[in-house]
Design an enzyme around this catalytic site. Structure first.
Site, short mmCIF file in Angstrom:
data_model
loop_
_atom_site.label_atom_id
_atom_site.label_comp_id
_atom_site.label_asym_id
_atom_site.label_seq_id
_atom_site.Cartn_x
_atom_site.Cartn_y
_atom_site.Cartn_z
CB THR A 165 0.06 -13.79 -9.77
OG1 THR A 165 1.20 -13.20 -9.15
CG2 THR A 165 -0.26 -15.08 -9.03
CG ASP A 166 5.23 -12.25 -10.71
OD1 ASP A 166 4.42 -12.23 -9.76
OD2 ASP A 166 6.06 -11.35 -10.92
CD GLU A 167 2.83 -12.74 -5.17
OE1 GLU A 167 2.68 -13.50 -4.19
OE2 GLU A 167 2.74 -11.51 -5.10
CE1 TYR A 188 -3.43 -13.57 -5.22
CE2 TYR A 188 -1.03 -13.34 -5.33
CZ TYR A 188 -2.30 -13.18 -5.90
OH TYR A 188 -2.40 -12.64 -7.17
CE LYS A 224 -4.51 -15.56 -9.38
NZ LYS A 224 -5.81 -15.04 -9.93
#
Ligand code: NAD
Ligand code: DAU
Length: 354
Positions: free
Chosen positions: A134-136, A160, A164
């Site tokens: 993810t970009d997060e 989260y 990741k």
């Protein structure tokens, strides 16, 4: 590619990928999914009679099971979608995020490493482990900052995102240390058919259709970069076939929108497709208490994927959103089934105290 093992293929993006893989005959597909609240076999019902599709209920953290499946099916690739994926749930109860996203990915990597090492030199050369991220992991941008590139330092802010990021680092280490032929993709926010209605876009569509409040956290000016799910699946397949081993690829829609604008656009589409006399769905918009640690802005620079692999998204935000609202309008049976007691409990837990 003859055979691929997909994990988390009963969830939103994984199921879209599995459906495409079988419809377009990409490969024989084994789908390993634990069937958490987010997994839904109804999404894959059309593959019931397909002899080249195999579903296995199980945990990516179960190395014995993964080892058995790798030996049995001898896949040329593993595509790891399996994860706990909802930021609000990671704030309420982070444990499962560490178990699946970190420990689960670690066990999957271990089983993959031993399997890969057992292959012939040619098969080792061909094998790929693609990790969907993810970009997060890159953290939050201010309004004037340039978009995230593959070189942006990791700065995860939610449990989260941190889980990741940890998994991404393990994947990187398995390539660097053991030579496992890994690929990692970091994608922006997805939307489209089969998304569980805890996420902003399906939640807004379904609440609007039912005349319920449309909850917006904080001031509604947090920005996300939206990508139609099928474009994400095509990008993953392209990276799987043509990506350079050990590399990471950003995937994004170049469609930055503030949350308030997203919700207003959905309301306009619902006004057109499901009109109610003298009623604007935007009147349901309700500002509520912000998400703790809410990242202000994400934006993806996907120049590398476009330049090196020639990827282009087929949908823009307007066409993709229109398709998505139409899909939810015409799939009430799917919607009714996912909104079970467990879904209602989550909605109560997340929204009642705000
Ligand atoms: P989702 O929550 O809809 O689906 C996750 C799936 O994984 C479910 O089917 C669930 O049953 C399964 N699963 C969970 N734990 C498991 C375990 N221990 N073993 C096996 N299966 C397990 O998630 P999604 O939105 O489809 O996201 C898929 C992947 O893409 C995730 O890795 C996520 O981090 C990543 N991602 C999502 C987005 C997005 O906008 N949704 C954007 C970028 C990246
Ligand atoms: O950026 C990629 C990520 O996008 C993925 O890695 C995650 O798995 C996926 O869930 C998504 O995370 P977000 O937190 O951005 O998605 P969500 O749909 O939960 O929220 C989108 C934005 O809308 C975010 O700024 C929070 C806000 N929001 C969300 C909900 C559920 C609201 O304002 N109201 C809501 O009720």
């Amino acid at each position: 590619m003859e055979t691929i093992l997909v994990t988390g293929g009963a969830g939103f993006i994984g199921a879209n990928f599995v459906l495409k893989a079988r419809q377009q005959k990409w490969a024989e597909t084994i789908n390993l999914d634990k069937l958490t609240y987010a997994g839904n076999l109804q999404t894959l019902a059309e593959l019931g009679g397909d002899p080249d599709y195999h579903f296995v209920q199980g945990d990516i953290g179960n190395a014995e099971l993964v080892t058995y499946l790798l030996k049995k099916y001898q896949p040329q690739a593993i595509v790891n979608f399996a994860a706990e994926s909802h930021v609000d749930r990671s704030i309420a109860s982070p444990d499962e995020f560490i178990q699946t996203n970190v420990v689960g990915t670690f066990q999957l990597l271990e089983a993959s490493r031993f399997y890969w090492q057992s292959l012939s030199p040619q098969k080792r050369e061909e094998f790929r482990f693609l990790h969907v991220s993810t970009d997060e992991v890159y953290g939050s941008l201010d309004s004037a900052d340039p978009a995230f590139t593959e070189q942006t330092p990791y700065a995860p802010n939610s449990p989260y995102a941190a889980s990741k990021a940890a998994a991404d680092h393990l994947v990187r280490a398995y390539h660097h240390t053991y030579g496992l032929p890994t690929l990692t993709t970091n994608c922006s926010n997805n939307y489209g058919p089969y998304q569980f209605p805890e996420k902003l876009i399906p939640l807004t569509i379904l609440n609007a259709l039912e005349g319920k409040p449309l909850p917006i956290y904080g001031d509604g000016q947090n920005v996300r970069d939206w990508l139609y799910v099928e474009d994400h699946c095509d990008a993953i397949y392209l990276v799987l076939l043509q990506g350079q081993v050990g590399q990471t690829y950003n995937i994004g829609g170049e469609s930055e929108r503030a949350n308030l604008e997203v919700v207003e656009t959905i309301c306009e589409i619902v006004d057109r497709l499901a009109p109610k006399p003298n009623f604007r769905h935007s009147s349901l918009i309700t500002f509520i208490k912000d998400r703790p640690g809410h990242d202000r802005r994400y934006a993806i620079n996907c120049h590398k994927l476009k330049q090196e692999l020639g990827w282009q998204p087929k949908e823009n935000f307007q066409t993709g959103l229109q398709k998505t609202v139409e899909w939810y309008l015409s799939h009430s049976e799917w919607v009714d089934r996912v909104r079970t007691g467990a879904y209602k409990d989550w909605i109560e837990q997340n929204y009642s105290g705000r």
